[in-house]
Design an enzyme around this catalytic site. Structure first.
Site, mmCIF file in Angstrom:
data_model
loop_
_atom_site.group_PDB
_atom_site.id
_atom_site.type_symbol
_atom_site.label_atom_id
_atom_site.label_comp_id
_atom_site.label_asym_id
_atom_site.label_seq_id
_atom_site.Cartn_x
_atom_site.Cartn_y
_atom_site.Cartn_z
ATOM 1 C CB CYS A 68 97.744 -25.473 6.644
ATOM 2 S SG CYS A 68 96.199 -25.164 5.775
ATOM 3 C CB CYS A 71 98.115 -25.164 3.079
ATOM 4 S SG CYS A 71 97.392 -23.829 4.039
#
Length: 143
Positions: A68, A71
């Site tokens: 991600c 993230c």
């Protein structure tokens, strides 16, 4: 004995730390790991559940995955917020790729998602990458 209960994120042992020692880098009585370092340790589902249920200091978890982009972008911001929030809250990360049951249990629909736990209950949830100042403000307003 008065103090705050803190779960060791390494061995899972619950420790009681006197109030005046929270800023003095308390260590787990079982394994010696720092309990209030201002860092962001990785946890598994069982440790998160135990800490969220037991601890007297609020826990903020970042549900994330290595693939991600947002993230990974938020990781240093989350780390900076952890340092700023010590000893008001402890921040941890849970990799939903390694622990898919956690995503299902906490009904994580997208990542990154932060959840704040206090007194055994989830108090707030926020999805999306945020800068450290916004994370700190959100945590202070949530727990």
């Amino acid at each position: 004995m008065s103090g705050k209960k803190l779960t060791c994120f390494k061995c899972g042992q619950v420790n009681r730390v006197p109030f005046d020692k929270l800023m003095a880098e308390p260590k787990c009585g079982t394994c010696g790991t720092g309990l209030m370092t201002g860092g962001v340790p990785e946890v598994d589902l069982a440790t998160l559940e135990k800490a969220a249920r037991t601890d007297d200091v609020p826990i903020v978890v970042d549900f994330w995955a290595p693939w991600c982009g947002p993230c990974r972008q938020m990781a240093p911001q989350f780390q900076a917020a952890a340092s700023d929030l010590k000893p008001q809250a402890r921040l941890v990360k849970l990799n939903t790729e390694d622990h898919p049951n956690a995503g299902a249990k906490f009904r994580i629909r997208g990542i990154p998602t932060m959840a704040a736990f206090s007194n055994g209950k989830e108090r707030a949830r926020q999805s999306g990458a945020m800068p450290s100042s916004a994370i700190v403000s959100w945590v202070k307003a949530s727990v």
